[in-house]
Design an enzyme around this catalytic site. Structure first.
Site, PDB file in Angstrom:
ATOM      1  N   ASP A  12       0.866  -1.192   0.000  1.00 36.15           N
ATOM      2  CA  ASP A  12       0.000   0.000   0.000  1.00 36.15           C
ATOM      3  C   ASP A  12       0.899   1.238   0.000  1.00 36.15           C
ATOM      4  OD1 ASP A  12      -2.315   1.648   0.183  1.00 36.15           O
ATOM      5  OD2 ASP A  12      -2.210   1.674   2.362  1.00 36.15           O
ATOM      6  N   SER A  13       0.277   2.397  -0.168  1.00 38.61           N
ATOM      7  CA  SER A  13       1.030   3.649  -0.098  1.00 38.61           C
ATOM      8  C   SER A  13       1.355   4.020   1.344  1.00 38.61           C
ATOM      9  CB  SER A  13       0.202   4.781  -0.716  1.00 38.61           C
ATOM     10  OG  SER A  13      -1.021   4.901  -0.004  1.00 38.61           O
ATOM     11  N   CYS A  76      -4.553  -1.477  -1.967  1.00 39.33           N
ATOM     12  CA  CYS A  76      -4.710  -0.048  -2.246  1.00 39.33           C
ATOM     13  C   CYS A  76      -5.599   0.094  -3.474  1.00 39.33           C
ATOM     14  CB  CYS A  76      -3.337   0.568  -2.522  1.00 39.33           C
ATOM     15  SG  CYS A  76      -3.398   2.304  -2.998  1.00 39.33           S
ATOM     16  N   GLU A 154      -3.900   8.037   8.514  1.00 39.74           N
ATOM     17  CA  GLU A 154      -2.486   7.909   8.907  1.00 39.74           C
ATOM     18  C   GLU A 154      -2.274   8.604  10.254  1.00 39.74           C
ATOM     19  OE1 GLU A 154       0.543   6.814   7.110  1.00 39.74           O
ATOM     20  OE2 GLU A 154      -0.730   5.793   5.643  1.00 39.74           O
ATOM     21  N   CYS A 190     -11.150   2.929  -0.160  1.00 36.92           N
ATOM     22  CA  CYS A 190      -9.740   3.224   0.122  1.00 36.92           C
ATOM     23  C   CYS A 190      -9.415   2.406   1.361  1.00 36.92           C
ATOM     24  CB  CYS A 190      -9.535   4.710   0.378  1.00 36.92           C
ATOM     25  SG  CYS A 190      -7.893   5.120   1.041  1.00 36.92           S
ATOM     26  N   HIS A 192      -7.390   2.774   3.639  1.00 37.12           N
ATOM     27  CA  HIS A 192      -7.173   3.542   4.870  1.00 37.12           C
ATOM     28  C   HIS A 192      -8.469   3.747   5.665  1.00 37.12           C
ATOM     29  CE1 HIS A 192      -3.258   4.612   3.148  1.00 37.12           C
ATOM     30  NE2 HIS A 192      -2.944   5.190   4.301  1.00 37.12           N
TER      31      HIS A 192
HETATM   32  N1  DGL Z   1      -4.855   3.241   0.674  1.00 38.17           N
HETATM   33  C1  DGL Z   1      -4.985   3.815  -0.600  1.00 38.17           C
HETATM   34  C2  DGL Z   1      -6.261   3.324  -1.304  1.00 38.17           C
HETATM   35  O1  DGL Z   1      -6.782   2.278  -0.979  1.00 38.17           O
HETATM   36  C3  DGL Z   1      -4.862   5.291  -0.872  1.00 38.17           C
HETATM   37  C4  DGL Z   1      -4.211   6.285  -0.047  1.00 38.17           C
HETATM   38  C5  DGL Z   1      -3.397   7.293  -0.843  1.00 38.17           C
HETATM   39  O2  DGL Z   1      -3.939   8.291  -1.362  1.00 38.17           O
HETATM   40  O3  DGL Z   1      -2.193   7.044  -0.948  1.00 38.17           O
HETATM   41  O4  DGL Z   1      -6.729   3.946  -2.211  1.00 38.17           O
END
Ligand code: DGL
Length: 266
Positions: A12-13, A76, A154, A190, A192
């Protein structure tokens, strides 16, 4: 001689993919896990597409070379809706992606009014729009792109929660009350966002079902690895931040809750 555990790479990012990791690890607790957080490139949600594809191929490619995984979970939505096809074309290892759960959301919605809450990139992608064309099945689908929620998640995991008003602003577009029908299902598009589910519930104007695709992703991983015998003993999961950052004490404690010890400085 015990069987070697399967190695699963989760990517993931940032820390959002932990919401996928926890479900996958529950489904295959015997596997060896490497979690790569490309925090040096965070957030993915506001990056130009060509540069982001190149970055994802580079980071995932390096992780594949280094860890030789049996399977890669792209945890992600922003990366999956953009680069899954390129990753599959480039690398032989099987990939499981994370894409907006529009089909199950529309199938379960009673009011036939659904919202997809994701990064601005994910909700504007053709991939997402094609899912709606194919699977919305008579549902009205509101696409809600959030510029800030991934960063809020985050911060929350790192021990700095954001104010209720800020959460309310980001989720407001999900709640549509028109033609006598209110939104009853919000797709968490997302990875997150499930970190913030309790905050969403507390700040929602009315109760809805917040749909997290992680259990379905875990089932898909388990299915792909079904012929792989359980490894023993289970290996300790490892987490790598591409920035080389050393997590704050609050983040280290949160990571420990997921079973990770803090990564060594690089
Ligand atoms: N966790 C990422 C997703 O599922 C995105 C977060 C980011 O913008 O880096 O889209």
């Amino acid at each position: 001689m015990p069987d070697a555990p399967a190695t699963i790479l989760i990517f993931d990012s940032g820390v959002g993919g932990l919401t996928v990791y926890r479900e996958v690890a529950a489904a295959r607790p015997d596997a060896a896990y490497v979690y790569v957080a490309d925090d040096a490139g965070f957030p993915y949600g506001n990056q130009p597409e060509a540069a982001l594809i190149a970055r994802i191929i580079d980071v995932v490619g390096q992780a594949i070379t280094q860890h030789a995984p049996d399977l890669v979970v792209v945890a992600c939505n922003t990366a999956s809706t953009l680069a899954l096809a390129d990753l599959r074309a480039r690398f032989a290892v099987p990939f499981v992606g994370t894409v907006p759960a529009i089909k199950p959301a529309c199938a379960q919605s009673k009011t036939k009014r659904v919202a997809v809450l994701g990064t601005q990139a994910t909700v504007s992608r053709e991939y997402t729009r094609a899912l709606i064309r194919e699977f919305a099945a008579g549902c009205d689908v509101a696409l809600v792109g959030s510029p800030r929620l991934a960063s809020y998640a985050e911060a929350e995991l790192g021990g700095t929660p954001v104010a209720d008003a800020a959460i309310k602003t980001e989720i407001a577009g999900c709640f549509v009350d028109a033609d006598g029908r209110r939104t009853d299902t919000v797709v968490l598009a997302c990875t997150h966002y499930p970190l913030l589910t309790e905050r969403f519930k507390a700040n929602a104007p009315w109760p809805v079902d917040w749909l997290d695709p992680a259990p379905a992703i875990a089932r898909r991983v388990a299915d792909l690895l079904r012929t792989r015998p359980p490894g023993s003993p289970p290996a300790t999961p490892r987490i790598v931040f591409t920035s080389g950052r050393v997590p704050s004490p609050a983040l280290a404690a949160a990571l420990a809750g997921y079973g990770f010890s803090p990564p060594p400085p690089v």
